[in-house]
Enzyme design. Structure first.
Site, PDB file in Angstrom:
ATOM      1  N   ALA A  66       0.864  -1.190   0.000  1.00 57.76           N
ATOM      2  CA  ALA A  66       0.000   0.000   0.000  1.00 57.76           C
ATOM      3  C   ALA A  66       0.890   1.226   0.000  1.00 57.76           C
ATOM      4  CB  ALA A  66      -0.889  -0.001   1.237  1.00 57.76           C
ATOM      5  N   GLY A 118       4.102   4.132   3.325  1.00 67.00           N
ATOM      6  CA  GLY A 118       3.772   2.903   2.603  1.00 67.00           C
ATOM      7  C   GLY A 118       3.853   1.725   3.548  1.00 67.00           C
ATOM      8  N   LYS A 119       3.340   0.601   3.164  1.00 71.48           N
ATOM      9  CA  LYS A 119       3.487  -0.629   3.957  1.00 71.48           C
ATOM     10  C   LYS A 119       3.164  -1.804   3.065  1.00 71.48           C
ATOM     11  CE  LYS A 119       4.437  -1.562   8.314  1.00 71.48           C
ATOM     12  NZ  LYS A 119       5.275  -0.714   9.171  1.00 71.48           N
ATOM     13  N   GLY A 120       3.851  -2.930   3.288  1.00 70.23           N
ATOM     14  CA  GLY A 120       3.579  -4.097   2.458  1.00 70.23           C
ATOM     15  C   GLY A 120       3.754  -5.373   3.229  1.00 70.23           C
TER      16      GLY A 120
END
Ligand code: NAD
Length: 398
Positions: free
Chosen positions: A49, A94-96
Site C-alpha cells: 500500500a 507505505g506498507k507491504g
C-alpha cells in the site's frame, strides 16, 4: 486498526477545520498493489500500500505474517504517512507484506519468496519512489535478497532502494536498536517536560522482541533511575519487583530459551502484563492489544506505544478519561523510520556514519517532535495522539 486510524484522521481533521473532501483525500490510499506469489505449488497473497507521497517517497516496512491483508497494509501505510510527517521527515507512507508464516518455510523458500516479492513490485518502488524496510518477521537478510533482486532487474546500484540492509550491504549503524532507543528518548523528553525526569519509575514491557529488548537495554544505559520490573512475550510474563536484568533476559531470548525458564523472576500468563503495578507500560508487541475487554486491567499511568496502533479507539478514550497518558505510536516508535531515513541518506550520499553520529541525529528528530506534540496538546487541551496527528495533518495538508 484501519477504522481506528480513519476515525483519528476524521476527528482531528474536523478539529482543524478541514472539509469532508480534504479529509477523504487524507484517508485515501494513493495505490494498493496486490499480486500472487507461487511457491512450490502454493499461492501466497502479496501487498504494497502506498498511502501518500506529498512530502517525499513512500516509506514503510514489509511484514511476513499470515494475518497480512489489504486493510492491515492500508492502515499501517496511513500511520506511516502520519509518522513521517509528525517527526518532520521528507518522506511519505507505505506498507507491504506477504500473507505467509515464515516459520513454515525453509531458508531456500524464504529467499525465493523474498525475491519474488521484489520482482512483483520492482516497477512501483525505488530510491525516489518507495523505499521499503523490514517489519514483523522480516530482517536484514530478507532485505538483502530483495535489494539484490531489485538491482538485477533495474540496474540500480545505489543501495537506496530499501533500508534495513545488513551493515556490509549499505545498512546503517544503530538501525537495529533505533525504535527502542527512540522510545526511550521520547519517554525521557516527555518526563522532562513534566518535571519528572529524575524520578525513579517502574516499567513493564509487553513484547520483548527487537523493539522491547532494545528499549530495555537502552533505558538501562540512559535512564538508570528507571527499573524494568516485568516483561512479556507471547508465551509468558516474567516479573521481578527488584528489577529484571534486561541484558541477561535479552541474551536468554536470543538463545531461544523459553521465557518461562528465566531465573530470578516469577512467571505468569502473558496477559498479566497489563495488570502489573508499574508506573509505565510499554506496548512493544502487536497492534490492537488494549481493547474494551482489558482496558480496566491497566494499572500504569503512562503508556508508551512502540507497536503500531496497540490501543484501540474505545480503550484509549477510557484510559484518557481515567487520567492516563499515552505516548502515541507516530512519535514514540518513529526511531526506526528516522534511522531508515538516515540509512537512505548515507546510501544516496555514498557515506558511512558512525553509530554515535546516527544516535545523535535520531535524538535531533525525536526530541523536537515530542516537544511540539506536548506543547500542542497543552495549548489545545487534547491528547498527545491528537496533538501529534494535528501536526502531521497540517504538514500533509499544507
Ligand atoms: P519482534 O517480532 O521482534 O517482537 C515482537 C515480540 O512480541 C516477540 O517477543 C513476541 O513474542 C511478542 N509477542 C507477540 N504476541 C504477544 C502477546 N500476545 N503478548 C506479549 N508478547 C507478545 O517484533 P519487533 O520488531 O520488536 O516489533 C514489535 C512491534 O513494534 C510490532 O508491532 C512492529 O510493527 C512495531 N514496530 C517495529 C519497528 C521496528 O523497527 N522493528 C518500528 C516501528 C514499529
Amino acid at each position: 486498526m484501519l477504522d481506528t486510524t480513519h476515525q483519528l484522521i476524521q476527528r482531528v481533521g474536523k478539529r482543524l477545520g478541514l472539509n469532508s473532501t480534504q479529509i477523504e483525500a487524507l484517508i485515501k490510499v494513493d495505490a494498493l498493489h496486490e499480486f500472487d506469489i507461487q511457491l512450490d505449488g502454493k499461492t501466497y497473497k502479496a501487498y504494497r500500500a502506498q498511502h501518500n507521497n506529498k512530502r517525499g517517497p513512500y516509506k514503510g516496512g514489509i511484514r511476513f505474517h499470515p494475518d497480512v491483508d489489504r486493510d492491515e497494509v492500508q492502515a499501517l501505510a496511513t500511520l506511516m504517512s502520519l509518522k513521517t510527517a509528525a517527526v518532520g521527515l521528507p518522506l511519505g507512507g507505505g506498507k507491504g507484506g506477504i500473507a505467509v508464516d515464515p516459520k513454515s518455510l525453509s531458508n531456500d523458500q524464504l529467499e525465493k519468496i523474498s525475491r519474488e516479492y521484489s520482482r512483483g513490485l520492482h516497477k512501483h518502488i525505488g530510491p525516489n519512489k518507495d523505499i521499503p524496510a523490514p517489519d514483523v518477521n522480516t530482517n536484514a537478510q530478507i532485505i538483502d535478497w530483495m535489494v539484490d533482486e531489485y538491482e538485477q532487474l533495474t540496474g540500480d546500484a545505489t543501495k537506496a532502494s530499501f533500508t534495513g540492509k545488513s551493515l556490509t550491504n549499505g545498512g546503517s549503524a544503530g538501525r537495529e536498536a533505533a525504535t527502542g532507543r527512540g522510545g526511550v528518548i521520547a519517554l525521557q523528553e516527555y518526563l522532562e517536560l513534566e518535571g519528572k525526569a529524575k524520578q525513579p519509575l517502574t516499567i513493564a514491557i509487553q513484547g520483548f522482541g527487537n523493539v522491547g529488548s532494545f528499549f530495555a537495554m537502552v533505558a538501562a544505559e540512559l535512564a538508570p533511575q528507571w527499573k524494568i520490573i516485568a516483561a512479556s512475550d507471547s508465551s509468558a510474563t516474567v516479573v521481578n519487583e527488584d528489577g529484571l536484568n534486561v541484558q541477561e533476559l535479552a541474551d536468554h531470548k536470543k538463545a531461544k530459551k523459553p521465557f518461562s525458564d528465566f531465573q530470578d523472576a516469577s512467571v505468569k500468563d502473558p496477559n498479566t502484563i497489563f495488570g502489573v503495578e508499574a508506573d509505565i507500560l510499554v506496548l512493544a508487541a502487536l497492534g490492537d492489544v488494549v481493547t474494551e475487554e482489558n482496558k480496566r486491567d491497566i494499572k500504569a499511568n503512562i503508556l508508551v506505544e512502540l507497536a503500531n496502533g496497540p490501543i484501540n479507539e474505545a480503550a484509549e478514550t477510557y484510559l484518557l478519561q481515567h487520567k492516563k497518558t499515552v505516548l502515541p505510536d507516530i512519535i514514540a516508535n518513529a526511531g526506526g523510520v528516522i534511522v531508515s531515513y538516515l540509512e537512505w541518506q548515507q546510501n544516496l550520499k555514498n557515506e558511512i556514519w558512525t553509530e554515535e553520529q546516527v544516535n545523535k541525529k535520531l535524538a535531533q528528530y525525536m526530541v523536537p517532535a515530542m516537544e511540539a506534540a506536548y506543547e500542542r496538546a497543552k495549548k489545545h487541551n487534547v491528547s498527545l495522539k491528537e496533538a501529534a496527528t494535528m501536526l502531521a495533518i497540517e504538514r500533509l495538508a499544507s
